[in-house]
Design a protein around this motif. Structure first.
Motif, PDB file in Angstrom:
ATOM      1  N   ASN A   1       0.849  -1.185   0.000  1.00  0.00           N
ATOM      2  CA  ASN A   1       0.000   0.000   0.000  1.00  0.00           C
ATOM      3  C   ASN A   1       0.889   1.240   0.000  1.00  0.00           C
ATOM      4  OD1 ASN A   1      -1.832   2.028   0.513  1.00  0.00           O
ATOM      5  ND2 ASN A   1      -3.064   0.784   1.898  1.00  0.00           N
TER       6      ASN A   1
ATOM      7  N   PHE B   1      -8.144   3.567   4.479  1.00  0.00           N
ATOM      8  CA  PHE B   1      -8.809   4.419   3.507  1.00  0.00           C
ATOM      9  C   PHE B   1      -8.186   4.428   2.124  1.00  0.00           C
ATOM     10  CE2 PHE B   1      -9.886   6.238   7.658  1.00  0.00           C
ATOM     11  CZ  PHE B   1     -11.268   6.161   7.567  1.00  0.00           C
ATOM     12  N   SER B   2      -7.132   3.683   1.899  1.00  0.00           N
ATOM     13  CA  SER B   2      -6.518   3.645   0.569  1.00  0.00           C
ATOM     14  C   SER B   2      -6.391   2.210   0.104  1.00  0.00           C
ATOM     15  CB  SER B   2      -5.144   4.336   0.594  1.00  0.00           C
ATOM     16  OG  SER B   2      -4.263   3.655   1.451  1.00  0.00           O
ATOM     17  N   ASP B   3      -6.248   2.067  -1.173  1.00  0.00           N
ATOM     18  CA  ASP B   3      -6.172   0.707  -1.747  1.00  0.00           C
ATOM     19  C   ASP B   3      -4.775   0.217  -1.781  1.00  0.00           C
ATOM     20  OD1 ASP B   3      -8.882   0.815  -2.078  1.00  0.00           O
ATOM     21  OD2 ASP B   3      -8.738   1.608  -4.105  1.00  0.00           O
TER      22      ASP B   3
ATOM     23  N   ASP C   1       0.368   4.379  -0.831  1.00  0.00           N
ATOM     24  CA  ASP C   1      -0.176   5.617  -0.249  1.00  0.00           C
ATOM     25  C   ASP C   1      -0.047   5.622   1.276  1.00  0.00           C
ATOM     26  OD1 ASP C   1      -0.875   6.573  -2.758  1.00  0.00           O
ATOM     27  OD2 ASP C   1      -2.911   5.765  -2.654  1.00  0.00           O
ATOM     28  N   ALA C   2      -0.370   4.500   1.899  1.00  0.00           N
ATOM     29  CA  ALA C   2      -0.259   4.411   3.356  1.00  0.00           C
ATOM     30  C   ALA C   2       1.194   4.539   3.798  1.00  0.00           C
ATOM     31  CB  ALA C   2      -0.851   3.094   3.861  1.00  0.00           C
ATOM     32  N   CYS C   3       2.120   3.922   3.052  1.00  0.00           N
ATOM     33  CA  CYS C   3       3.540   4.011   3.402  1.00  0.00           C
ATOM     34  C   CYS C   3       4.069   5.428   3.237  1.00  0.00           C
ATOM     35  CB  CYS C   3       4.355   3.039   2.556  1.00  0.00           C
ATOM     36  SG  CYS C   3       4.158   1.342   3.109  1.00  0.00           S
ATOM     37  N   ASP C   4       3.644   6.103   2.172  1.00  0.00           N
ATOM     38  CA  ASP C   4       4.087   7.489   1.974  1.00  0.00           C
ATOM     39  C   ASP C   4       3.581   8.391   3.098  1.00  0.00           C
ATOM     40  OD1 ASP C   4       5.391   6.749  -0.335  1.00  0.00           O
ATOM     41  OD2 ASP C   4       3.844   7.536  -1.686  1.00  0.00           O
ATOM     42  N   ALA C   5       2.328   8.199   3.483  1.00  0.00           N
ATOM     43  CA  ALA C   5       1.775   9.000   4.581  1.00  0.00           C
ATOM     44  C   ALA C   5       2.498   8.701   5.889  1.00  0.00           C
ATOM     45  CB  ALA C   5       0.274   8.723   4.721  1.00  0.00           C
TER      46      ALA C   5
ATOM     47  N   TYR D   1      -0.074   5.124   9.432  1.00  0.00           N
ATOM     48  CA  TYR D   1      -0.079   3.980   8.515  1.00  0.00           C
ATOM     49  C   TYR D   1      -1.363   3.170   8.689  1.00  0.00           C
ATOM     50  CZ  TYR D   1       0.992  -0.367   6.187  1.00  0.00           C
ATOM     51  OH  TYR D   1       0.940  -1.451   5.367  1.00  0.00           O
TER      52      TYR D   1
ATOM     53  N   ALA E   1      -4.319   5.278   7.329  1.00  0.00           N
ATOM     54  CA  ALA E   1      -4.229   5.437   5.878  1.00  0.00           C
ATOM     55  C   ALA E   1      -4.493   4.124   5.164  1.00  0.00           C
ATOM     56  CB  ALA E   1      -2.869   6.001   5.486  1.00  0.00           C
ATOM     57  N   SER E   2      -4.067   3.024   5.746  1.00  0.00           N
ATOM     58  CA  SER E   2      -4.292   1.733   5.078  1.00  0.00           C
ATOM     59  C   SER E   2      -5.777   1.364   5.073  1.00  0.00           C
ATOM     60  CB  SER E   2      -3.466   0.631   5.737  1.00  0.00           C
ATOM     61  OG  SER E   2      -3.890   0.416   7.055  1.00  0.00           O
TER      62      SER E   2
END
Length: 142
Positions: A64, A140-142, A66-70, A134, A137-138
């Motif tokens: 994921n 709410f993101s794919d 997006d979750a890692c970037d956040a 993380y 975010a995980s």
């Protein structure tokens, strides 16, 4: 490689300073802290070092993205919040013997606990806020 070495060295410097004050007498604790630039400086090194290490090893190769970037950004924000908290405690109570003892007394310890707490606060902030973001975010993101 250079970032890993730098982050590991920064983390180790903070952890070594925190470990060296445990069980020491008042003058030993204060001299170790002075050599490290003070508890807030040692905490900043450890906090931002931990954030860098978790970004490299936990949040750089995830399913994921997006979750890692956040989480990577949040880890640094958590370290910054921890430094701000440590600086606020240090400014309020002082970083001398009585101030560190008062800070340590908040959790049932003494001067060594107060010093170690100020050093550990930024690292704890990096881990807690990075992991929390993380997790959220995980969801709410794919």
């Amino acid at each position: 490689m250079v970032d890993t070495v730098r982050d590991t060295a920064a983390t180790a410097a903070g952890a070594t300073t925190a470990a060296s004050v445990a069980g020491g007498s008042g003058p030993v604790i204060l001299s170790k802290l002075a050599a490290a630039g003070g508890p807030v400086t040692a905490g900043a090194l450890s906090g931002f070092g931990v954030a860098g290490l978790q970004n490299k090893y936990l949040y750089s190769d995830c399913d994921n993205v997006d979750a890692c970037d956040a989480a990577a950004i949040a880890g640094y924000a958590g370290a910054g919040a921890g430094v701000a908290g440590a600086a606020a405690l240090g400014a309020t109570y002082g970083v001398g013997a009585s101030g560190l003892a008062a800070i340590g007394g908040m959790v049932g310890g003494g001067m060594a606990v107060g010093a170690a707490g100020l050093i550990a606060l930024p690292a704890l902030g990096a881990v807690a806020i990075g992991a929390g973001v993380y997790g959220i975010a995980s969801l709410f993101s794919d």
